[in-house]
Every structure is written in C-alpha cells, then in structure tokens.
Design a protein around this motif. Structure first.
Motif, mmCIF file in Angstrom:
data_model
loop_
_atom_site.group_PDB
_atom_site.id
_atom_site.type_symbol
_atom_site.label_atom_id
_atom_site.label_comp_id
_atom_site.label_asym_id
_atom_site.label_seq_id
_atom_site.Cartn_x
_atom_site.Cartn_y
_atom_site.Cartn_z
ATOM 1 N N SER A 171 74.242 16.692 18.635
ATOM 2 C CA SER A 171 73.698 15.286 19.005
ATOM 3 C C SER A 171 74.156 15.001 20.337
ATOM 4 N N ALA A 172 75.379 15.338 20.702
ATOM 5 C CA ALA A 172 75.581 14.980 22.091
ATOM 6 C C ALA A 172 74.909 16.056 23.440
ATOM 7 N N GLN A 173 74.209 16.970 22.788
ATOM 8 C CA GLN A 173 73.740 18.113 23.905
ATOM 9 C C GLN A 173 72.725 17.434 24.844
ATOM 10 N N PRO A 174 71.640 16.324 24.579
ATOM 11 C CA PRO A 174 71.146 15.656 25.602
ATOM 12 C C PRO A 174 72.028 14.898 26.724
ATOM 13 N N TYR A 175 73.069 14.464 26.252
ATOM 14 C CA TYR A 175 73.886 13.790 27.277
ATOM 15 C C TYR A 175 74.882 14.892 27.936
ATOM 16 N N ALA A 176 75.100 16.061 27.513
ATOM 17 C CA ALA A 176 76.039 16.696 28.019
ATOM 18 C C ALA A 176 74.748 17.366 29.127
ATOM 19 N N LEU A 177 73.527 17.710 28.890
ATOM 20 C CA LEU A 177 72.533 18.253 29.577
ATOM 21 C C LEU A 177 72.398 17.343 30.948
ATOM 22 N N GLY A 178 72.294 16.118 30.553
ATOM 23 C CA GLY A 178 72.056 15.075 31.604
ATOM 24 C C GLY A 178 73.383 14.821 32.481
ATOM 25 N N LEU A 179 74.517 15.117 31.873
ATOM 26 C CA LEU A 179 75.620 15.115 33.156
ATOM 27 C C LEU A 179 75.404 16.248 33.807
ATOM 28 N N PHE A 180 75.185 17.448 33.177
ATOM 29 C CA PHE A 180 75.246 18.635 33.873
ATOM 30 C C PHE A 180 74.116 18.693 35.083
ATOM 31 N N ARG A 181 73.281 18.029 34.806
ATOM 32 C CA ARG A 181 71.997 18.020 35.711
ATOM 33 C C ARG A 181 72.509 17.119 36.709
ATOM 34 N N ILE A 182 72.874 15.978 36.599
ATOM 35 C CA ILE A 182 73.472 15.081 37.571
ATOM 36 C C ILE A 182 74.549 15.738 38.383
ATOM 37 N N VAL A 183 75.497 16.451 37.911
ATOM 38 C CA VAL A 183 76.624 17.152 38.795
ATOM 39 C C VAL A 183 76.234 18.094 39.724
ATOM 40 N N THR A 184 75.187 18.792 38.970
ATOM 41 C CA THR A 184 74.528 20.198 39.665
ATOM 42 C C THR A 184 73.906 19.534 40.824
ATOM 43 N N GLY A 185 72.911 18.445 40.524
ATOM 44 C CA GLY A 185 72.127 17.993 41.541
ATOM 45 C C GLY A 185 72.730 17.502 42.830
ATOM 46 N N LEU A 186 73.822 16.667 42.546
ATOM 47 C CA LEU A 186 74.821 15.922 43.478
ATOM 48 C C LEU A 186 75.576 17.109 44.268
ATOM 49 N N LEU A 187 75.768 18.203 43.888
ATOM 50 C CA LEU A 187 76.460 19.145 44.619
ATOM 51 C C LEU A 187 75.679 20.035 45.477
ATOM 52 N N PHE A 188 74.301 20.168 44.764
ATOM 53 C CA PHE A 188 73.583 20.782 45.836
ATOM 54 C C PHE A 188 72.968 20.125 46.790
ATOM 55 N N THR A 189 72.736 18.545 46.472
ATOM 56 C CA THR A 189 72.625 17.597 47.469
ATOM 57 C C THR A 189 73.612 17.584 48.674
ATOM 58 N N CYS A 190 74.666 17.738 48.169
ATOM 59 C CA CYS A 190 75.934 17.715 49.368
ATOM 60 C C CYS A 190 75.666 19.063 50.276
ATOM 61 N N HIS A 191 75.157 20.068 49.763
ATOM 62 C CA HIS A 191 74.866 21.310 50.363
ATOM 63 C C HIS A 191 73.915 20.953 51.619
ATOM 64 N N GLY A 192 72.788 20.440 51.135
ATOM 65 C CA GLY A 192 71.732 20.103 51.993
ATOM 66 C C GLY A 192 72.043 19.018 53.110
ATOM 67 N N VAL A 193 73.058 18.005 52.641
ATOM 68 C CA VAL A 193 73.281 16.961 53.672
ATOM 69 C C VAL A 193 74.084 17.522 54.646
ATOM 70 N N SER A 194 75.261 18.467 54.177
ATOM 71 C CA SER A 194 76.071 18.984 55.206
ATOM 72 C C SER A 194 75.381 19.961 56.223
ATOM 73 N N LYS A 195 74.244 20.401 55.805
ATOM 74 C CA LYS A 195 73.778 21.413 56.828
ATOM 75 C C LYS A 195 72.536 20.714 57.595
ATOM 76 N N LEU A 196 72.061 19.305 57.286
ATOM 77 C CA LEU A 196 70.964 18.818 57.851
ATOM 78 C C LEU A 196 71.838 17.513 58.625
ATOM 79 N N PHE A 197 72.823 17.087 58.692
ATOM 80 C CA PHE A 197 73.566 16.192 59.119
ATOM 81 C C PHE A 197 74.846 16.485 59.812
ATOM 82 N N GLY A 198 75.278 17.802 59.525
ATOM 83 C CA GLY A 198 76.575 17.975 60.177
ATOM 84 C C GLY A 198 77.942 17.483 59.561
ATOM 85 N N VAL A 199 77.569 16.890 58.456
ATOM 86 C CA VAL A 199 78.820 16.147 57.829
ATOM 87 C C VAL A 199 79.273 16.979 56.750
ATOM 88 N N LEU A 200 80.364 16.360 55.989
ATOM 89 C CA LEU A 200 81.202 17.122 54.936
ATOM 90 C C LEU A 200 81.542 18.450 55.548
#
Length: 148
Positions: free
Chosen positions: A7-36
């Motif tokens: 019953s908690a699976q959709p919520y765990a999957l949603g949190l997994f998606r959010i964290v994975t997307g955030l970390l992937f976004t940080c890779h793009g931001v660091s390469k495009l803008f020279g931050v992080l």
C-alpha cells in the motif's frame, strides 16, 4: 506486512522519482552553469552539452512527475550512451571505470520508464498518470486484453 508495504509502494516510488530527478537535475545545473563544483559546458556541444541539457530538462520533468515515462526513457538512453562511450573504454566493470553513477542512473530511469511516476506526480493531477490507465483497463473485457 506485505499489505502495508504494497500500500505504500506508490509513495515510495514517488519519493524515489523525486530524489532521482533532483540529483540528475543537479548534474545538469553543475555542467551548464558551473555551480555545485562543476565546470561550464557549451550547451550545444556534442556530447557533453547535449547531455547536460538532457540532465537538466529530463531531471526536472522526472522530479515533478510530468511526462515521467518519456523523460525517463530519454534519460536512461543518455546514461547508457555515457557509460558505453565514455566509461567502458577505461575498464570492464563500473567500479574500475568510474561509471557507477551512469550505470545506476541508466537502470533507475529504466525502472521509472516501466513503473511510471508513482505518487506526488503532476501526471496524476492532469489525468495522464497510472491511475487513469488502471481505470481504463478495468473497464475492458477479457477479450479486449487478449493479444491478437
């Protein structure tokens, strides 16, 4: 116990998606803008600039859960390309060629391609998420679901 975990699976999957997307976004931001701690990359250079654009755009889309399956598929392919074109030439195993993150992102995004956004995604709010697909499938007969 299985019922509670299921019953908690959709919520765990949603949190997994959010964290994975955030970390992937940080890779793009660091390469495009020279931050992080990153160095800037020309956004139209091949393959580094295009990869950083994919990391930024697909990372944000996955993080907010909008077009999750398509964005995850593109991100997964991007990471597979990165692994085989950059890391594989330095050694067979990801641990010896520094390709662990590319391999993990590739498989994580492939998982999201097949599972969808889970909870907390904008796909569900606008009616394109897994909940509408499940409702459509429940209205079909067995003959409709049988492959031809």
């Amino acid at each position: 116990m299985n019922y509670r975990l299921n019953s908690a699976q959709p919520y765990a999957l949603g949190l997994f998606r959010i964290v994975t997307g955030l970390l992937f976004t940080c890779h793009g931001v660091s390469k495009l803008f020279g931050v992080l701690g990153g160095e800037t990359t020309d956004p139209i250079s091949w393959p580094g600039g295009i990869a950083s654009l994919i990391e930024l755009v697909c990372g944000v889309l996955v993080m907010i859960g909008l077009g999750t399956r398509a964005a995850s598929f593109l991100a997964s392919g991007s990471m597979a390309y990165a692994y085989f074109s950059v890391h594989q030439s330095m050694g067979l195993w990801p641990i010896e060629n520094s390709g662990e993150s590319a391999a993990m992102y590739c498989w994580a995004f492939l998982l999201l391609t097949f599972t969808g956004s889970g909870a907390f995604g904008l796909d569900r709010l606008i009616g394109r998420g897994d909940s509408t697909a499940a409702a459509d499938k429940s209205d079909r007969t067995e003959a409709d679901l049988t492959p031809a």
